[in-house]
Design a protein around this motif. Structure first.
Motif, mmCIF file in Angstrom:
data_model
loop_
_atom_site.group_PDB
_atom_site.id
_atom_site.type_symbol
_atom_site.label_atom_id
_atom_site.label_comp_id
_atom_site.label_asym_id
_atom_site.label_seq_id
_atom_site.Cartn_x
_atom_site.Cartn_y
_atom_site.Cartn_z
ATOM 1 N N ARG A 1 0.832 -1.203 0.000
ATOM 2 C CA ARG A 1 0.000 0.000 0.000
ATOM 3 C C ARG A 1 0.861 1.245 0.000
ATOM 4 N N GLY B 1 5.118 2.376 0.322
ATOM 5 C CA GLY B 1 6.484 1.888 0.421
ATOM 6 C C GLY B 1 7.184 1.935 -0.914
ATOM 7 N N GLU C 1 7.906 -1.805 3.018
ATOM 8 C CA GLU C 1 6.536 -1.343 3.247
ATOM 9 C C GLU C 1 6.514 -0.411 4.452
ATOM 10 N N LYS C 2 5.783 0.683 4.300
ATOM 11 C CA LYS C 2 5.647 1.659 5.377
ATOM 12 C C LYS C 2 4.237 1.584 5.932
ATOM 13 N N HIS C 3 4.145 1.698 7.246
ATOM 14 C CA HIS C 3 2.847 1.729 7.919
ATOM 15 C C HIS C 3 2.642 3.118 8.467
ATOM 16 N N ARG C 4 1.554 3.749 8.071
ATOM 17 C CA ARG C 4 1.284 5.128 8.497
ATOM 18 C C ARG C 4 0.176 5.105 9.549
ATOM 19 N N PHE C 5 0.398 5.854 10.606
ATOM 20 C CA PHE C 5 -0.533 5.861 11.729
ATOM 21 C C PHE C 5 -1.201 7.213 11.904
#
Length: 57
Positions: free
Chosen positions: A32, A34, A52-56
Motif C-alpha cells: 500500500r 512503500g 513497506e511503510k505503515h502510516r498511523f
C-alpha cells in the motif's frame, strides 16, 4: 539457480522456475505504501527488495 531447500525457512526455492515479472506484479498488488527496489546485473533481474511503510496518521 536450481530448485532446492531453503535452509532458513524449509520452503522450496523456485526462483529459477518463476517469472520475475510475476513476482514484481505480486509485490505491487500487495503493497500500500512503500517502495520496491529492483537490482539488475548484466541486463537480468537478480534481486527485489520490498520496503513497506505503515502510516498511523
Amino acid at each position: 539457480m536450481t530448485e532446492g531447500k531453503d535452509d532458513r525457512t524449509g520452503r522450496q526455492a523456485q526462483f529459477a522456475e518463476s517469472d520475475p515479472l510475476h513476482l514484481v506484479r505480486e509485490a505491487l498488488a500487495q503493497i500500500r505504501f512503500g517502495g520496491i527496489q529492483l537490482t539488475v546485473h548484466q541486463g537480468k533481474l537478480v534481486q527485489m527488495e520490498v520496503t513497506e511503510k505503515h502510516r498511523f496518521v
